[in-house]
Design an enzyme around this catalytic site. Structure first.
Site, mmCIF file in Angstrom:
data_model
loop_
_atom_site.group_PDB
_atom_site.id
_atom_site.type_symbol
_atom_site.label_atom_id
_atom_site.label_comp_id
_atom_site.label_asym_id
_atom_site.label_seq_id
_atom_site.Cartn_x
_atom_site.Cartn_y
_atom_site.Cartn_z
ATOM 1 N N ASN A 35 0.823 -1.214 0.000
ATOM 2 C CA ASN A 35 0.000 0.000 0.000
ATOM 3 C C ASN A 35 0.853 1.259 0.000
ATOM 4 O OD1 ASN A 35 -2.317 -1.504 -0.007
ATOM 5 N ND2 ASN A 35 -2.731 -1.293 2.160
ATOM 6 N N LYS A 36 1.868 1.295 0.847
ATOM 7 C CA LYS A 36 2.720 2.481 0.936
ATOM 8 C C LYS A 36 3.623 2.604 -0.297
ATOM 9 C CE LYS A 36 2.746 2.281 6.004
ATOM 10 N NZ LYS A 36 1.940 1.040 6.088
ATOM 11 N N ASP B 277 8.820 1.346 7.622
ATOM 12 C CA ASP B 277 7.622 0.909 8.342
ATOM 13 C C ASP B 277 7.868 -0.528 8.803
ATOM 14 O OD1 ASP B 277 4.797 1.585 9.097
ATOM 15 O OD2 ASP B 277 4.411 -0.234 7.957
ATOM 16 N N CYS C 76 2.536 0.744 13.454
ATOM 17 C CA CYS C 76 1.121 0.667 13.813
ATOM 18 C C CYS C 76 1.012 0.202 15.257
ATOM 19 C CB CYS C 76 0.366 -0.261 12.860
ATOM 20 S SG CYS C 76 1.113 -1.888 12.666
ATOM 21 N N ASP D 292 16.956 -8.758 2.502
ATOM 22 C CA ASP D 292 16.878 -8.055 3.779
ATOM 23 C C ASP D 292 17.521 -6.676 3.633
ATOM 24 O OD1 ASP D 292 16.818 -7.197 6.373
ATOM 25 O OD2 ASP D 292 17.773 -8.970 7.232
#
Length: 629
Positions: free
Chosen positions: A246-247, A322, A438, A302
């Protein structure tokens, strides 16, 4: 048989068992049925439980079939009436037979329930259920709106308002859409191309959703890419933990919005995802959204293992971080679905009631928790919510029973988050970074920010917090800020609280910047590197210094410029006989002597030296005689 009994066990478990329904199902190790089957049956049965309760009570099968409990009857009748393949038990199984022998009566009561709701078909009843209209009113808080981001890589806000949302009423506040059974729309004032619609509106089957024109994304989840605001002069961008995408796709939309012709975009988004399964989801999302032309996928790689000085990242000027977190801010992760169970009617002939069975059913009913009360109680009790189950965004579930276990888990997460942030600081030409989670826990948010600011790499390379008055307008005007004793840090940080009037999930965001890129003293910078970033070595195996490489061409060039002796002989040759008699101009000789540097006298011949021309007169060039006219 195990499918229905195991599902019933999960649905009737007390709240003290901890965790959401999904986390408890998918983390239990000793179940025989597939976790996905159990979860789907539980959710769908809860969704239809209000109608199934009416049907079962009206058909009185609990009185007629003493082997059935209220929860088993609900699950079995759901599959009988609504599942494509019916009850998932052998035809001769006792439980299946106890329900199927009442199929006609149950079907008739199901039709009556539909007619009472004034719905003309089963499809209309299903739409009624999917819209959440059968759920009881939530008096504790308004339901969350459904946030929809308009993907400007595929469409525009104006086009979607005229097509997908043509039947929606536009309202002036997000509070106005937080009701079930309505079709209202609110255009967000903070994030461009973001709208909120009523939670009962289902767009998952719309053409816009299937084509990637609209993306379901919580408002708070749109904050990081919007705050990062990558401009053309910022160069390439890195999304460090990209899945589900999404980002990443939001970044691509912002890149295109800054260009007059999106096809001329030369910037690239490096999307990292170390989990291969999640990387597949990321790739599907990127392709569906149309951002594949500007996105380079690093599937299975990674970010922490990248070399910040590698040539492939030399143009990276912005990074979005994020990372995995506790997920404590995600909506619905601690919610128990509402379940309506049928009851055995007491008004009936005594001879039809077995006191032992009825008391057993009564005891089972008495043990069933009230999902609404328990859910509300846990929402009010913050300590219960924290000491529950942590599910990070990689799907890793950790049950915590004590305060010490919670602290240990948060300490491990924050250590990883800080390591990721410090690694991002090392990218040579980076000038923008956003860090988000989040999570509602300070350990993963403000504490990580302060730890990063006090690090040596941040001080050496000039990283600082992006102040509130420097942030893009939508984020500058967002009212909810960070927490903590340091007012400057708190004011620069951005928070979103789940359950408040803004209708978002719990979220945290901070921006980092540096005013200039300082020259960092680096010993390795003295040595040459190839295009892959490896050291260039000489024949002896020693690294080649840049200064040595610059000095090497000089002596070679000087050696090449030495004039050959034959050329000098041709210049000094006197010519023919008539030219020898003419005196040489003295000015020319003096000019030639001044122009030429002193050369070693390589032409001087020793008289004792052997000369082949003395013995071979034929080798001596003959002088041409001047022809008389």
């Amino acid at each position: 048989m195990s499918l229905y009994h195991e599902t019933a066990e999960f649905l009737t478990a007390p709240a003290s068992s901890g965790g959401s329904l999904k986390s408890r199902i998918f983390t239990k190790k000793d179940i025989k049925s597939q976790p996905a089957q159990i979860y789907a049956l539980a959710i769908e049965s809860c969704k239809w439980s209000a109608i199934l309760k009416e049907v079962i009570e009206s058909a009185e099968i609990l009185r007629l079939e003493r082997k059935l409990t209220p929860i088993l009857a609900t699950l079995l009748v759901h599959d009988l009436l609504l599942a494509k393949r019916g009850i998932a038990l052998p035809a001769v199984h006792g439980l299946r037979a106890s329900v199927e022998r009442h199929k006609n009566r149950l079907s008739a009561e199901f039709t009556k329930a539909r007619i009472r709701r004034k719905l003309g078909s089963l499809e209309a009843l299903k739409a009624h259920i999917e819209a959440g209209l059968e759920e009881s009113a939530d008096t504790s808080e308004a339901p969350y709106p459904r946030w929809v981001r308009i993907n400007t890589l595929r469409t525009t806000l104006e086009d979607q308002l005229e097509t997908t949302f043509v039947g929606f009423e536009r309202v002036a506040s997000v509070e106005a859409v937080r009701k079930r059974g309505i079709k209202k729309l609110f255009i967000d004032a903070n994030i461009p191309n973001l709208i909120a619609i009523s939670p009962s509106a289902d767009l998952s089957k719309s053409d816009a959703y299937k084509s990637g024109a609209i993306i379901f994304q919580d408002k708070a989840s749109c904050f990081p890419a919007y705050l990062l605001d990558p401009l053309p002069e910022d160069g390439d961008i890195i999304d460090t933990c990209s899945a589900p995408g999404n980002k990443t796709t939001h970044i691509a939309s912002i890149l295109h919005s800054h260009l007059p012709d999106p096809e001329d975009c030369s910037q690239r988004i490096h999307a990292f995802e170390k989990n291969k399964n999640r990387a597949e989801t990321l790739e599907k999302m990127v392709n569906l959204a149309g951002s594949d032309t500007v996105t380079k996928l690093h599937s299975g790689q990674d970010f922490l293992k990248t070399d910040p000085e590698a040539p492939i990242f030399k143009n990276v000027g912005a990074l979005l971080l994020d990372p995995s977190c506790s997920g404590s801010g995600i909506i619905g992760r601690d919610d128990m679905p509402e379940l309506h169970l049928p009851v055995l009617k007491a008004a009936g002939p005594a001879k039809h009631t077995n006191s032992k069975d009825s008391s057993k059913n009564a005891n089972k009913k008495a043990k069933l928790p009230d999902p609404t009360k328990e859910t509300r109680k846990r929402k009010r009790d913050d300590s219960d919510e924290q000491l529950d189950v942590l599910v990070d965004d990689d799907g890793v579930v950790t049950a915590v029973d004590t305060e010490d276990e919670l602290k240990a888990r948060l300490a491990a997460l924050s250590k990883f988050q800080l390591e990721l942030l410090l690694h991002a600081f090392k990218f040579v030409n980076a000038k923008k970074i956003t860090y988000s989670t989040c999570s509602i826990h300070t350990e993963e948010n403000e504490n990580v920010v302060q730890g990063a600011l006090s690090s040596a790499v941040a001080k050496e390379r000039g990283w600082r917090l992006l102040k509130r008055d420097e942030q893009i307008r939508g984020m500058r005007e967002w009212p909810v800020r960070g927490v903590g004793d340091d007012e400057a840090v708190a004011e620069a940080c951005i928070r979103a609280n789940k359950g408040d009037e803004h209708g978002t999930m719990g979220f945290f965001l901070a921006g980092f910047t540096r005013d200039s890129i300082p020259v960092v003293a680096d010993v390795e910078a003295e040595f040459l590197r190839d295009e892959r970033g490896h050291l260039v070595r000489d024949m002896m195996g020693f690294p080649v210094r840049r200064s040595q490489a610059a000095e090497k061409p000089a002596p070679v060039q000087a050696h090449v410029e030495v004039a050959p002796p034959d050329e000098e002989e041709e210049e000094e040759w006197g010519g023919f006989e008539d030219e020898e008699d003419a005196p040489a101009p003295p000015a020319k000789k003096e000019a030639k002597a001044a122009a030429k540097p002193k050369q070693p006298d390589v032409k001087t011949v020793n008289k004792h030296t052997h000369n082949a021309t003395k013995k071979r007169p034929d080798l001596i060039p003959q002088k041409k005689k001047k022809r008389k006219k």
